[in-house]
Design a protein around this motif. Sequence first.
Motif, mmCIF file in Angstrom:
data_model
loop_
_atom_site.group_PDB
_atom_site.id
_atom_site.type_symbol
_atom_site.label_atom_id
_atom_site.label_comp_id
_atom_site.label_asym_id
_atom_site.label_seq_id
_atom_site.Cartn_x
_atom_site.Cartn_y
_atom_site.Cartn_z
ATOM 1 N N LYS A 144 0.836 -1.197 0.000
ATOM 2 C CA LYS A 144 0.000 0.000 0.000
ATOM 3 C C LYS A 144 0.872 1.248 0.000
ATOM 4 C CE LYS A 144 -3.751 -2.491 0.530
ATOM 5 N NZ LYS A 144 -4.763 -2.597 -0.550
ATOM 6 N N SER A 145 0.419 2.260 -0.706
ATOM 7 C CA SER A 145 1.156 3.523 -0.722
ATOM 8 C C SER A 145 0.187 4.684 -0.851
ATOM 9 C CB SER A 145 2.165 3.553 -1.879
ATOM 10 O OG SER A 145 1.504 3.457 -3.130
ATOM 11 N N GLY B 263 5.846 15.504 -11.693
ATOM 12 C CA GLY B 263 5.764 14.080 -11.409
ATOM 13 C C GLY B 263 6.769 13.579 -10.394
ATOM 14 N N ARG B 264 7.533 14.474 -9.782
ATOM 15 C CA ARG B 264 8.545 14.067 -8.805
ATOM 16 C C ARG B 264 7.892 13.830 -7.449
ATOM 17 N NH1 ARG B 264 11.643 16.710 -5.092
ATOM 18 N NH2 ARG B 264 10.578 18.654 -5.636
ATOM 19 N N LEU B 265 8.253 12.726 -6.812
ATOM 20 C CA LEU B 265 7.707 12.419 -5.495
ATOM 21 C C LEU B 265 8.155 13.460 -4.475
ATOM 22 C CD1 LEU B 265 8.197 8.551 -5.328
ATOM 23 C CD2 LEU B 265 6.018 9.752 -5.191
ATOM 24 N N VAL B 266 7.204 13.979 -3.708
ATOM 25 C CA VAL B 266 7.538 14.980 -2.694
ATOM 26 C C VAL B 266 7.182 14.518 -1.283
ATOM 27 C CG1 VAL B 266 7.379 16.932 -4.274
ATOM 28 C CG2 VAL B 266 5.329 16.173 -3.060
ATOM 29 N N ALA B 267 6.264 13.568 -1.160
ATOM 30 C CA ALA B 267 5.887 13.095 0.176
ATOM 31 C C ALA B 267 5.007 11.859 0.051
ATOM 32 C CB ALA B 267 5.148 14.183 0.954
ATOM 33 N N GLY B 268 4.898 11.136 1.160
ATOM 34 C CA GLY B 268 3.988 9.998 1.165
ATOM 35 C C GLY B 268 4.329 8.984 2.237
ATOM 36 N N MET B 269 3.606 7.889 2.196
ATOM 37 C CA MET B 269 3.856 6.762 3.085
ATOM 38 C C MET B 269 3.615 5.474 2.310
ATOM 39 S SD MET B 269 0.514 6.276 5.561
ATOM 40 C CE MET B 269 1.133 4.671 6.109
ATOM 41 N N TYR B 270 4.268 4.407 2.738
ATOM 42 C CA TYR B 270 4.053 3.113 2.098
ATOM 43 C C TYR B 270 4.375 2.007 3.090
ATOM 44 C CZ TYR B 270 9.140 3.468 1.357
ATOM 45 O OH TYR B 270 10.493 3.627 1.530
ATOM 46 N N PHE C 181 5.717 0.950 8.694
ATOM 47 C CA PHE C 181 5.442 1.774 7.524
ATOM 48 C C PHE C 181 6.538 2.824 7.419
ATOM 49 C CE2 PHE C 181 3.429 3.944 11.052
ATOM 50 C CZ PHE C 181 3.674 5.289 10.823
ATOM 51 N N THR C 182 6.695 3.372 6.231
ATOM 52 C CA THR C 182 7.718 4.388 5.987
ATOM 53 C C THR C 182 7.059 5.697 5.592
ATOM 54 O OG1 THR C 182 9.335 2.740 5.274
ATOM 55 C CG2 THR C 182 9.735 5.014 4.599
ATOM 56 N N ILE C 183 7.492 6.765 6.235
ATOM 57 C CA ILE C 183 7.071 8.125 5.900
ATOM 58 C C ILE C 183 8.243 8.813 5.203
ATOM 59 C CG2 ILE C 183 6.579 10.410 6.883
ATOM 60 C CD1 ILE C 183 4.169 8.784 6.978
ATOM 61 N N PHE C 184 7.965 9.544 4.124
ATOM 62 C CA PHE C 184 9.065 10.240 3.457
ATOM 63 C C PHE C 184 8.621 11.617 2.972
ATOM 64 C CE2 PHE C 184 6.867 8.255 -0.067
ATOM 65 C CZ PHE C 184 6.941 9.200 -1.081
ATOM 66 N N LYS D 25 -5.402 18.930 9.057
ATOM 67 C CA LYS D 25 -4.561 18.775 10.243
ATOM 68 C C LYS D 25 -4.873 17.454 10.945
ATOM 69 C CE LYS D 25 -3.136 21.270 14.432
ATOM 70 N NZ LYS D 25 -1.717 21.323 14.046
ATOM 71 N N ARG D 26 -3.831 16.698 11.238
ATOM 72 C CA ARG D 26 -3.896 15.405 11.931
ATOM 73 C C ARG D 26 -4.566 14.303 11.103
ATOM 74 N NH1 ARG D 26 -2.806 15.276 17.418
ATOM 75 N NH2 ARG D 26 -4.156 13.464 17.686
ATOM 76 N N GLU D 27 -4.914 14.580 9.858
ATOM 77 C CA GLU D 27 -5.612 13.569 9.062
ATOM 78 C C GLU D 27 -4.731 12.357 8.794
ATOM 79 O OE1 GLU D 27 -8.238 13.107 4.928
ATOM 80 O OE2 GLU D 27 -7.346 15.041 5.464
ATOM 81 N N LEU D 28 -3.459 12.585 8.485
ATOM 82 C CA LEU D 28 -2.559 11.461 8.238
ATOM 83 C C LEU D 28 -2.383 10.630 9.504
ATOM 84 C CD1 LEU D 28 -0.712 9.932 6.330
ATOM 85 C CD2 LEU D 28 1.133 11.515 6.930
#
Length: 280
Positions: free
Chosen positions: A172-173, A181-188, A200-203, A245-248
């Motif tokens: 999942k990501s 198209g450059r990745l700037v943030a996310g989790m997987y 999980f990884t946050i970046f 705010k705090r949604e993630l």
Amino acid sequence: MRRKKTCVGLAMELISRWRALDAEFPGLDSATSLVSCEEAVLDVREYVTLGEGPNSVEYAEKEHVLVCVQLDVDGRPGVLLADPGYHLSRLIIVMHDQLYPHTGWFTQSEEPSCLKDYEYSCNPQNSKYVEWRERVTRGTAIKCQTSLIYVAQPFLDCIPITEKRNLVYNFKSLLARDPKGRLVAGMYFPVGGNMENATFTIFTDNGVEKRRTKYKFDAFRDPDNVHPSIVEELEHCSEKLRFKKRELLVIISKLANILSNQSFVEQVLEINDDICRMYL
């Protein structure tokens, strides 16, 4: 289906927004549809020669969708493709004769450790399919795969097929990209057999500094007990994801509680394994 988090929702949202252009470009709306994609096809020739379309393929997974516009350039047929699900920052033009304005090979992403190139062209045995070739270069290692996009007809079963299939994937990501198209943030995170130590990884990547942090889901089952410094990091990522705010943090907390149900996880993995075996 407008949740805008999967290829289905993103493609449907894009089609909805493009409808406003029909007044300026008459016929655009009627020429636009959602089309299906079979990813990483092992034997392309066999797949496209089984019949005219996917209904001739005994097991067609159809795990991805794109937006397609039928083109006619001075009598020359082609299609325009948009792939919001894979966050492509450009439109792809595929001409049957591969002449201008055919897109050809282009670099989708370029990182210090990975170069990813894409190319789209009509299949020579069956022009109802567009071949999507992906070439990934890591150092001296090159990995290639070909996916097939069926562009001859709209894909009407994207929700009962593609959307439901995506529910049980074992990886999942949640990603955000910039206009290029450059990745700037996310989790997987992977969904594994033993979720007791699931992580999980946050970046985040601001173009100058890249930051990746791995956390255990178990520490987020109660969002009120998460350390303030971690909450601050999540808020930074959440902002880039355009969340409230705090949604993630709330999403991760819900995931932590869901993934703690070992029986549920095992059922999901079993369904995914059954699907994978079916399409081998």
